[in-house]
Design a protein around this motif. Sequence first.
Motif, PDB file in Angstrom:
ATOM      1  N   HIS A 145       0.808  -1.229   0.000  1.00 20.49           N
ATOM      2  CA  HIS A 145       0.000   0.000   0.000  1.00 20.49           C
ATOM      3  C   HIS A 145       0.833   1.268   0.000  1.00 20.49           C
ATOM      4  N   THR A 146       2.144   1.132  -0.212  1.00 27.40           N
ATOM      5  CA  THR A 146       3.067   2.275  -0.249  1.00 27.40           C
ATOM      6  C   THR A 146       2.902   3.136   1.008  1.00 27.40           C
ATOM      7  N   ILE A 147       3.034   2.498   2.156  1.00 27.47           N
ATOM      8  CA  ILE A 147       2.930   3.179   3.447  1.00 27.47           C
ATOM      9  C   ILE A 147       4.302   3.182   4.108  1.00 27.47           C
ATOM     10  N   GLU A 148       4.684   4.293   4.693  1.00 30.65           N
ATOM     11  CA  GLU A 148       5.946   4.394   5.411  1.00 30.65           C
ATOM     12  C   GLU A 148       5.686   4.659   6.887  1.00 30.65           C
ATOM     13  N   VAL A 149       6.385   3.943   7.746  1.00 35.06           N
ATOM     14  CA  VAL A 149       6.310   4.198   9.190  1.00 35.06           C
ATOM     15  C   VAL A 149       7.731   4.337   9.727  1.00 35.06           C
ATOM     16  N   ASP A 150       7.907   5.274  10.647  1.00 33.23           N
ATOM     17  CA  ASP A 150       9.220   5.500  11.234  1.00 33.23           C
ATOM     18  C   ASP A 150       9.443   4.642  12.471  1.00 33.23           C
ATOM     19  N   ASN A 151       8.354   4.302  13.157  1.00 27.37           N
ATOM     20  CA  ASN A 151       8.438   3.541  14.401  1.00 27.37           C
ATOM     21  C   ASN A 151       7.378   2.448  14.419  1.00 27.37           C
ATOM     22  N   VAL A 152       7.743   1.320  15.009  1.00 28.83           N
ATOM     23  CA  VAL A 152       6.790   0.241  15.268  1.00 28.83           C
ATOM     24  C   VAL A 152       6.840  -0.029  16.766  1.00 28.83           C
ATOM     25  N   ILE A 153       5.690   0.049  17.433  1.00 25.05           N
ATOM     26  CA  ILE A 153       5.634  -0.172  18.873  1.00 25.05           C
ATOM     27  C   ILE A 153       4.734  -1.369  19.147  1.00 25.05           C
TER      28      ILE A 153
END
Length: 300
Positions: A161-169
Amino acid sequence: MSNGILSRNIRKMVQYNLRNTFYDYQNHCGTSCSTIKCWKWDITPVILMHNKPSLRYAVLILNRPISQEEAFMKNFWEKATLRITVDGGALRWDQFLTRLPEEISNKMKIPDLITGDFDSIAEETLQKYKKKGCKVVHTPDQDYTDFTKALKELNNHCQEHTIEVDNVIAIGQASGRLDQILGNIQTLYLAEKQHLLHPETKLYLMSGDSLSWLLEPGNHIISIPEETRKHNRAWCSLVPIGETCHSVTTSGLMWNLDNQSLKFGELVSTSNAFDGSDTVKIKCSHTILWSMKVPSLTGE
């Protein structure tokens, strides 16, 4: 080409490379860092829910009771870029929603993804969320934990889905079965070693009022939230897991380390504290697990 022109061109290339190298280190830690890797960690924007349009993070609910403060969890969930429940974590989230007033729980966003081998979730709960439109991905592979597989599916979902995340918690209590707690730490290692997430994405494990993450070999600058610095029972720890960390040097701690070794059976820096500085600096030769108290997570 004359030797003079060639020499000038070489000098220009060297200067360009040095500028780029310095810029890369500046991006990582805000200071020149010689020739070793350097990371800067600041969890304040995520934990305190600062209104930053560019704040991009994913939440994973693991199969453990949710003990974080109610208001925090509602905002944390709603403002996330992606929301994922992992196997029995869907039941834990459903139980959390039942504690809220109905007019609030009905407006809460549904999980973007539910994953797992589904041995810890009732079929009734699974069907309930399927009907709401949740994407469900069955991951039966028993060579990996549901947490590890969920990170793989998170990465697949982001790429699709062309999604970017900087953090995963990931939210999972450090209580109950010790083997499952160690399994969660193993997942932190696998995420790094097997590149389960984008290289720039940081992975944290939230448990009660604490956050834990891995510090790879190199320099680290960790911003300490004011609420942690001023709390009279604030704590932190540096724990070597899987191998000896032959050299650790720190500043900003109550009991700093000076080129010392961390090893089970010898020195392990648990129950450390802060000296009031707004940052802690750590230089380590091998990967270690860093944990710290964040009081606002449980309101204590």
